[in-house]
Design an enzyme around this catalytic site. Structure first.
Site, PDB file in Angstrom:
ATOM      1  N   PHE A 126       0.863  -1.178   0.000  1.00  0.00           N
ATOM      2  CA  PHE A 126       0.000   0.000   0.000  1.00  0.00           C
ATOM      3  C   PHE A 126       0.902   1.232   0.000  1.00  0.00           C
ATOM      4  O   PHE A 126       1.901   1.263   0.730  1.00  0.00           O
ATOM      5  CB  PHE A 126      -0.896  -0.016   1.243  1.00  0.00           C
ATOM      6  CG  PHE A 126      -1.937   1.052   1.251  1.00  0.00           C
ATOM      7  CD1 PHE A 126      -3.078   0.929   0.466  1.00  0.00           C
ATOM      8  CD2 PHE A 126      -1.785   2.186   2.037  1.00  0.00           C
ATOM      9  CE1 PHE A 126      -4.052   1.927   0.470  1.00  0.00           C
ATOM     10  CE2 PHE A 126      -2.755   3.185   2.034  1.00  0.00           C
ATOM     11  CZ  PHE A 126      -3.884   3.051   1.247  1.00  0.00           C
ATOM     12  N   ASP A 195       2.381  -5.807   8.288  1.00  0.00           N
ATOM     13  CA  ASP A 195       1.177  -4.978   8.202  1.00  0.00           C
ATOM     14  C   ASP A 195      -0.003  -5.934   8.066  1.00  0.00           C
ATOM     15  O   ASP A 195      -0.112  -6.668   7.073  1.00  0.00           O
ATOM     16  CB  ASP A 195       1.278  -4.047   6.993  1.00  0.00           C
ATOM     17  CG  ASP A 195       0.092  -3.100   6.869  1.00  0.00           C
ATOM     18  OD1 ASP A 195      -1.018  -3.486   7.291  1.00  0.00           O
ATOM     19  OD2 ASP A 195       0.262  -1.998   6.316  1.00  0.00           O
ATOM     20  N   TYR A 220     -10.539  -0.452  11.183  1.00  0.00           N
ATOM     21  CA  TYR A 220     -11.799  -0.045  10.558  1.00  0.00           C
ATOM     22  C   TYR A 220     -12.220  -0.957   9.416  1.00  0.00           C
ATOM     23  O   TYR A 220     -13.265  -0.740   8.802  1.00  0.00           O
ATOM     24  CB  TYR A 220     -11.736   1.410  10.076  1.00  0.00           C
ATOM     25  CG  TYR A 220     -10.495   1.796   9.302  1.00  0.00           C
ATOM     26  CD1 TYR A 220     -10.335   1.445   7.972  1.00  0.00           C
ATOM     27  CD2 TYR A 220      -9.489   2.525   9.917  1.00  0.00           C
ATOM     28  CE1 TYR A 220      -9.209   1.801   7.265  1.00  0.00           C
ATOM     29  CE2 TYR A 220      -8.353   2.896   9.226  1.00  0.00           C
ATOM     30  CZ  TYR A 220      -8.207   2.531   7.900  1.00  0.00           C
ATOM     31  OH  TYR A 220      -7.077   2.874   7.206  1.00  0.00           O
ATOM     32  N   LYS A 221     -11.437  -1.996   9.124  1.00  0.00           N
ATOM     33  CA  LYS A 221     -11.804  -2.931   8.065  1.00  0.00           C
ATOM     34  C   LYS A 221     -12.548  -4.117   8.682  1.00  0.00           C
ATOM     35  O   LYS A 221     -13.694  -3.996   9.085  1.00  0.00           O
ATOM     36  CB  LYS A 221     -10.564  -3.361   7.290  1.00  0.00           C
ATOM     37  CG  LYS A 221      -9.798  -2.191   6.647  1.00  0.00           C
ATOM     38  CD  LYS A 221      -8.630  -2.688   5.846  1.00  0.00           C
ATOM     39  CE  LYS A 221      -7.708  -1.558   5.382  1.00  0.00           C
ATOM     40  NZ  LYS A 221      -8.354  -0.571   4.505  1.00  0.00           N
ATOM     41  N   ARG A 369     -12.962  -4.737  -6.756  1.00  0.00           N
ATOM     42  CA  ARG A 369     -12.547  -5.393  -5.508  1.00  0.00           C
ATOM     43  C   ARG A 369     -13.776  -5.691  -4.654  1.00  0.00           C
ATOM     44  O   ARG A 369     -14.585  -4.811  -4.388  1.00  0.00           O
ATOM     45  CB  ARG A 369     -11.587  -4.469  -4.749  1.00  0.00           C
ATOM     46  CG  ARG A 369     -10.398  -5.151  -4.151  1.00  0.00           C
ATOM     47  CD  ARG A 369      -9.437  -4.151  -3.544  1.00  0.00           C
ATOM     48  NE  ARG A 369     -10.069  -3.156  -2.687  1.00  0.00           N
ATOM     49  CZ  ARG A 369      -9.501  -2.631  -1.612  1.00  0.00           C
ATOM     50  NH1 ARG A 369      -8.299  -3.019  -1.249  1.00  0.00           N
ATOM     51  NH2 ARG A 369     -10.107  -1.706  -0.896  1.00  0.00           N
TER      52      ARG A 369
END
Length: 397
Positions: A126, A195, A220-221, A369
């Site tokens: 990312f 990560d 938050y995922k 996605r």
């Protein structure tokens, strides 16, 4: 009734996690973007109201002690710990993922010691992780070496100080081999930094079992903590007395209220704290984690694989051959909890899917996605999403 609809019904009827869906605030939309922002857990609104009206509005400053605000970072860290395979006392919650990547990476270089002047970073990472790695390398006098995860073992040497890797690739959903890569990093005498943003809450991680040194992740995922909810930092117990944070704040001082000019780090994972905790979002996260009561990460992983398998099967049935290409590995041991489909006009297709109540997301230039959160996504959702995708691509919807 199609074969896929019938199969979805049978799979939903046999789903041991089906009842967990009621722990979330949901509507008729098929929500397949939990790998970007998880759905709202039902306990959160009431908890936030209590925090604002009573704890802040009535108790005010007393809430740091009486409402447990001061100990929230480590208390909530201990709630996350079982979901990533860690014993208590090794995770502290606070700051953003980016800030925690910076803390972990610089501390890793410092722990690696003299003679090691190279940071290896996932070349497919990312973007923010890459930016932070570049900055950390400049600050520590290291050379940055971007390689793909598959190339890591061959890139390691006596110069390697730290290795920063993603457990799951955010674009493709590919799951990287954390155990073997961590073992290779240790064999080279380097420090591992993982990560976990796209794996925590979706599949077993095994931080303690596999000897991971440092790890970071957002909440938050798949942990459903809410937009901008605080991230977390894992520091393996054996390394905590050597963890030298590049951001030594008053909250991580051994005597935070001593107001001393000389810094003395606190013991344990508290060394990962920096400044005043973001209480409102942190306590919303604590309420969100209640949805995990009685849920094992192993059962979540089993359902995740079943959901993604079924989605790929339905896509094959509903979507014209050659119209999309799966970028997500078919092998279970190489798959996270999302499916990425390459599609020529992906941006426009995703807009049309959202208009029809199927929410995923688009990643430039050509990727659709779809994230599958097993706590609230069912097999009927999966069938509907694939059917609407097929209708959208054939113009029959």
């Amino acid at each position: 009734m199609s074969e896929q609809v019938m199969r979805a019904g049978k799979l939903d009827a046999a789903d041991e996690l089906a009842g967990v869906r009621s722990r979330f605030v949901l509507d008729e939309v098929v929500y397949l973007d939990g790998n970007s922002l998880g759905a709202l857990p039902a306990p959160v609104p009431g908890r936030v109201e209590d925090v604002v009206r009573r704890q802040w509005g009535e108790l005010r400053i007393r809430s740091w002690e009486e409402s447990g605000w001061w100990t929230a970072p480590e208390r909530i860290g201990d709630l996350i710990a079982p979901l990533v395979g860690a014993a208590a006392g090794q995770i502290v919650v606070g700051d953003s993922t980016s800030v925690n990547v910076f803390k972990a990476l610089v501390a890793a270089v410092r722990m690696a010691g003299s003679g090691r002047d190279e940071i290896v970073v996932d070349a497919t990472t990312f973007p923010t992780d890459g930016y932070i790695a570049q900055s950390a390398a400049r600050m520590t006098g290291c050379t940055l070496r971007p390689v793909t995860p598959a190339e890591v073992p061959g890139a390691l040497s006596g110069r390697t100080a730290a290795v920063l890797l993603n457990h799951v690739d955010y674009r493709t959903g590919r799951l990287h081999d954390l155990p073997s890569l961590t073992s290779a990093i240790h064999a080279a005498g380097a420090v591992s930094v993982w990560d976990l943003c796209h794996s925590a809450g979706a599949l077993p991680v095994g931080l303690d079992e596999h000897g991971v040194d440092l790890a970071v992740g957002c909440t938050y995922k798949y942990l459903n903590g809410g937009p901008g909810s605080p991230a977390y930092l894992y520091v393996r117990r054996e390394l905590q007395d050597r963890f030298d944070s590049p951001l030594p704040g008053w909250n991580s001082h051994a005597e935070p209220f001593g107001m001393r000019s000389a810094y003395e780090p606190a013991a344990g994972a508290l060394r990962g704290r920096v400044g005043t905790p973001d209480i409102l979002s942190m306590l919303a996260l604590e309420a969100a984690l209640e949805v995990w009561d009685g849920v094992s990460i192993e059962s979540v992983r089993a359902k995740s694989l079943a959901l993604t398998d079924f989605f790929l099967e339905c896509v094959t049935s509903y979507v014209p051959e050659g119209r999309v290409e799966s970028l997500t590995p078919s092998a279970h041991e190489e798959r996270g909890s999302q499916v990425a489909l390459r599609c020529d006009d992906a941006g426009d297709v995703m807009k049309r899917l959202i208009e029809r109540g199927v929410v995923g997301d688009f990643r430039a230039p050509d990727v659709l996605r779809f994230g599958f959160t097993p706590l609230y996504v069912g097999f009927a959702d999966v069938e509907r999403a694939a059917r609407v995708l097929g209708e959208t691509l054939t113009g029959t919807g």
